[in-house]
Design a protein around this motif. Structure first.
Motif, short mmCIF file in Angstrom:
data_model
loop_
_atom_site.label_atom_id
_atom_site.label_comp_id
_atom_site.label_asym_id
_atom_site.label_seq_id
_atom_site.Cartn_x
_atom_site.Cartn_y
_atom_site.Cartn_z
N PRO A 1 0.81 -1.14 -0.03
CA PRO A 1 -0.33 -0.10 -0.07
C PRO A 1 0.71 1.12 -0.52
CG PRO A 1 -0.80 -1.55 1.60
CD PRO A 1 0.46 -2.57 1.13
N ILE A 2 1.70 1.24 0.72
CA ILE A 2 2.88 2.80 0.82
C ILE A 2 3.78 2.33 0.25
CG2 ILE A 2 3.89 4.00 2.24
CD1 ILE A 2 1.55 3.54 4.78
N PHE A 3 4.61 1.51 0.34
CA PHE A 3 6.09 1.42 -0.75
C PHE A 3 5.86 1.08 -1.57
CE2 PHE A 3 6.52 -0.43 4.06
CZ PHE A 3 8.30 1.11 4.19
N GLY A 4 4.69 0.44 -2.08
CA GLY A 4 4.02 0.17 -3.91
C GLY A 4 4.91 1.25 -4.28
N PRO A 5 3.55 2.12 -4.32
CA PRO A 5 3.25 3.60 -5.08
C PRO A 5 5.10 4.53 -5.13
CG PRO A 5 1.32 3.33 -4.23
CD PRO A 5 2.60 2.25 -3.52
N LEU A 6 6.05 4.91 -3.58
CA LEU A 6 6.62 5.50 -3.35
C LEU A 6 8.31 4.95 -4.34
CD1 LEU A 6 7.97 7.38 -1.85
CD2 LEU A 6 8.69 5.98 -0.62
N MET A 7 7.99 2.85 -4.69
CA MET A 7 9.25 2.87 -5.14
C MET A 7 8.56 3.30 -7.11
SD MET A 7 10.90 0.86 -3.30
CE MET A 7 11.94 -0.30 -4.30
N ARG A 8 7.78 3.35 -7.37
CA ARG A 8 7.09 2.96 -8.72
C ARG A 8 7.36 5.01 -8.88
NH1 ARG A 8 3.07 -0.55 -8.06
NH2 ARG A 8 2.03 1.39 -7.17
N LYS A 9 7.43 5.82 -8.21
CA LYS A 9 7.44 7.09 -8.33
C LYS A 9 9.05 7.70 -8.07
CE LYS A 9 6.27 10.93 -8.41
NZ LYS A 9 4.78 11.70 -9.35
N LEU A 10 9.94 6.43 -7.51
CA LEU A 10 11.26 6.61 -7.91
C LEU A 10 11.73 6.72 -8.70
CD1 LEU A 10 12.20 7.23 -3.65
CD2 LEU A 10 11.54 9.23 -4.56
N GLY A 11 11.00 5.20 -8.93
CA GLY A 11 11.70 4.93 -10.27
C GLY A 11 12.10 3.42 -10.70
N HIS A 12 12.50 3.20 -9.18
CA HIS A 12 12.96 1.83 -9.17
C HIS A 12 12.46 0.60 -9.90
CE1 HIS A 12 15.14 3.51 -6.28
NE2 HIS A 12 14.08 3.29 -5.56
N VAL A 13 13.35 -0.59 -10.57
CA VAL A 13 12.70 -1.15 -11.52
C VAL A 13 12.00 -2.50 -10.92
CG1 VAL A 13 13.68 -2.76 -13.25
CG2 VAL A 13 14.95 0.05 -12.84
N PRO A 14 11.24 -3.32 -10.69
CA PRO A 14 10.48 -4.45 -10.30
C PRO A 14 11.33 -6.03 -10.92
CG PRO A 14 9.13 -4.00 -11.50
CD PRO A 14 9.71 -2.54 -11.79
N VAL A 15 11.22 -6.63 -9.99
CA VAL A 15 12.09 -7.81 -10.95
C VAL A 15 11.23 -9.39 -10.11
CG1 VAL A 15 13.95 -9.45 -9.99
CG2 VAL A 15 14.34 -6.99 -10.50
N ALA A 16 10.96 -9.82 -10.90
CA ALA A 16 9.58 -11.29 -10.75
C ALA A 16 10.51 -11.95 -9.93
CB ALA A 16 9.53 -11.75 -12.33
N THR A 17 9.81 -12.86 -9.16
CA THR A 17 10.46 -13.63 -7.46
C THR A 17 11.35 -14.91 -8.50
OG1 THR A 17 8.14 -14.22 -7.18
CG2 THR A 17 9.48 -12.75 -6.27
N SER A 18 10.05 -15.19 -9.67
CA SER A 18 10.36 -16.37 -10.37
C SER A 18 10.77 -16.24 -12.16
CB SER A 18 9.17 -17.45 -10.19
OG SER A 18 8.32 -16.34 -10.77
N ALA A 19 11.52 -15.45 -11.63
CA ALA A 19 12.32 -14.88 -13.39
C ALA A 19 11.80 -15.65 -14.87
CB ALA A 19 13.32 -13.94 -13.27
N THR A 20 11.69 -15.68 -15.77
CA THR A 20 11.86 -16.20 -16.75
C THR A 20 13.20 -15.40 -17.63
OG1 THR A 20 10.30 -15.45 -17.91
CG2 THR A 20 9.58 -17.04 -16.33
N GLY A 21 13.52 -15.87 -18.92
CA GLY A 21 14.51 -15.42 -19.49
C GLY A 21 13.97 -14.40 -20.12
N ASP A 22 12.80 -13.60 -20.34
CA ASP A 22 11.80 -12.78 -20.86
C ASP A 22 11.95 -11.79 -20.10
OD1 ASP A 22 11.45 -13.82 -23.35
OD2 ASP A 22 9.27 -14.27 -23.06
N THR A 23 12.08 -11.30 -18.87
CA THR A 23 11.50 -10.87 -17.35
C THR A 23 12.63 -10.33 -17.02
OG1 THR A 23 11.32 -12.52 -15.13
CG2 THR A 23 8.78 -12.40 -16.67
N MET A 24 13.98 -11.43 -16.85
CA MET A 24 15.19 -10.77 -16.98
C MET A 24 15.80 -9.70 -18.07
SD MET A 24 16.99 -13.93 -15.33
CE MET A 24 19.10 -13.34 -15.53
N ARG A 25 14.90 -10.16 -19.50
CA ARG A 25 15.78 -9.19 -20.52
C ARG A 25 14.74 -8.02 -19.95
NH1 ARG A 25 15.87 -14.13 -22.79
NH2 ARG A 25 14.15 -14.12 -23.53
#
Length: 247
Positions: free
Chosen positions: A126-150
């Motif tokens: 609720p709080i950290f999510g919008p803040l992380m997006r606002k600051l421009g940080h990059v999400p990483v999937a917990t079970s990353a595939t080749g496409d998500t890593m790229r």
């Protein structure tokens, strides 16, 4: 790159063996109480999330400074940053050791507000999510595939091309032992970003160890090494980065 001395990198005594465990526990509780109370006025400013990124950074920087003060006063945890002259004014890839939550919080304040990778679920909080997006940080999937890593690599490289520093933890998860391997994807990101990489050593786990709420007194040393030039082949870069981070 200068390595931390034995005394600077010494690990924390196991909790059951620490002679001042009860006092450390009390001081740690006081820190969390103080940090929670200090957060209340900042929560009142939450509608300001719609303002500019610089304004949001200014507000969060103030809160982080309060936390650093509380750590020093309540827990006896200080910090020292060495090698600031090794951070150029142009964008770089910051490649840091990762021992605790401390660096994920305070590198924003100490290292020119870099873009960071963070686990995707955090962006739904609720709080950290919008803040992380606002600051421009990059999400990483917990079970990353080749496409998500790229996709993650491209997003990080795009942030660099926008003129921002990009912070990564080449060995992945938090660990006190810094003899882990540099992950292969770091070389891909280095080539995509096309900028120098700056190795960073630290000993944050000695004061803010992973897996416990206790905060141990001491000084966290952050050692910023000389940049590794851009344009190296992947194998040469990985060898130089591994030597700088793991000796």
């Amino acid at each position: 790159m200068p390595q931390l001395t034995h005394n600077e990198s010494t690990k924390v005594l196991r909790p059951r063996k620490h002679p001042w465990l009860a006092l450390i526990a009390l001081r740690s509780v006081l820190f969390y109480v103080g940090a929670s109370l200090a957060a209340l006025p900042f929560l009142l400013l939450w509608p300001g999330i719609c303002l500019s990124r610089d304004t949001v950074y200014a507000v969060t920087d103030r809160y982080l400074r309060i936390q650093l003060w509380l750590l020093r006063v309540m827990c006896g945890v200080r910090y020292e940053v060495r090698g600031q002259e090794n951070l150029p004014d142009t964008p770089v890839l910051m490649a840091s050791q990762h021992e605790s939550t401390w660096e994920t919080l305070f590198f924003q304040l100490l290292l020119k507000r870099p873009v960071m990778y963070a686990k995707q679920p955090i962006f739904s909080y609720p709080i950290f999510g919008p803040l992380m997006r606002k600051l421009g940080h990059v999400p990483v999937a917990t079970s990353a595939t080749g496409d998500t890593m790229r996709d993650g690599f491209r997003a990080g490289a795009a942030a660099v091309k926008e003129g921002r520093n990009l912070l990564i933890f080449p060995s992945g998860t938090r660990r006190l032992s810094q003899d882990g391997q540099v992950q292969a994807g770091v070389g891909v990101l280095y080539q995509l970003a096309g900028v120098p990489a700056v190795p960073i050593c630290l000993n944050s786990g000695a004061c803010w160890p992973y897996g416990t709420l206790l905060k141990y007194p001491g000084t966290i040393i952050v050692e910023i090494g000389a940049p590794i030039e851009a344009g190296l082949d992947r194998r040469s870069f990985m060898a130089q980065l591994s030597a700088a981070l793991h000796g």
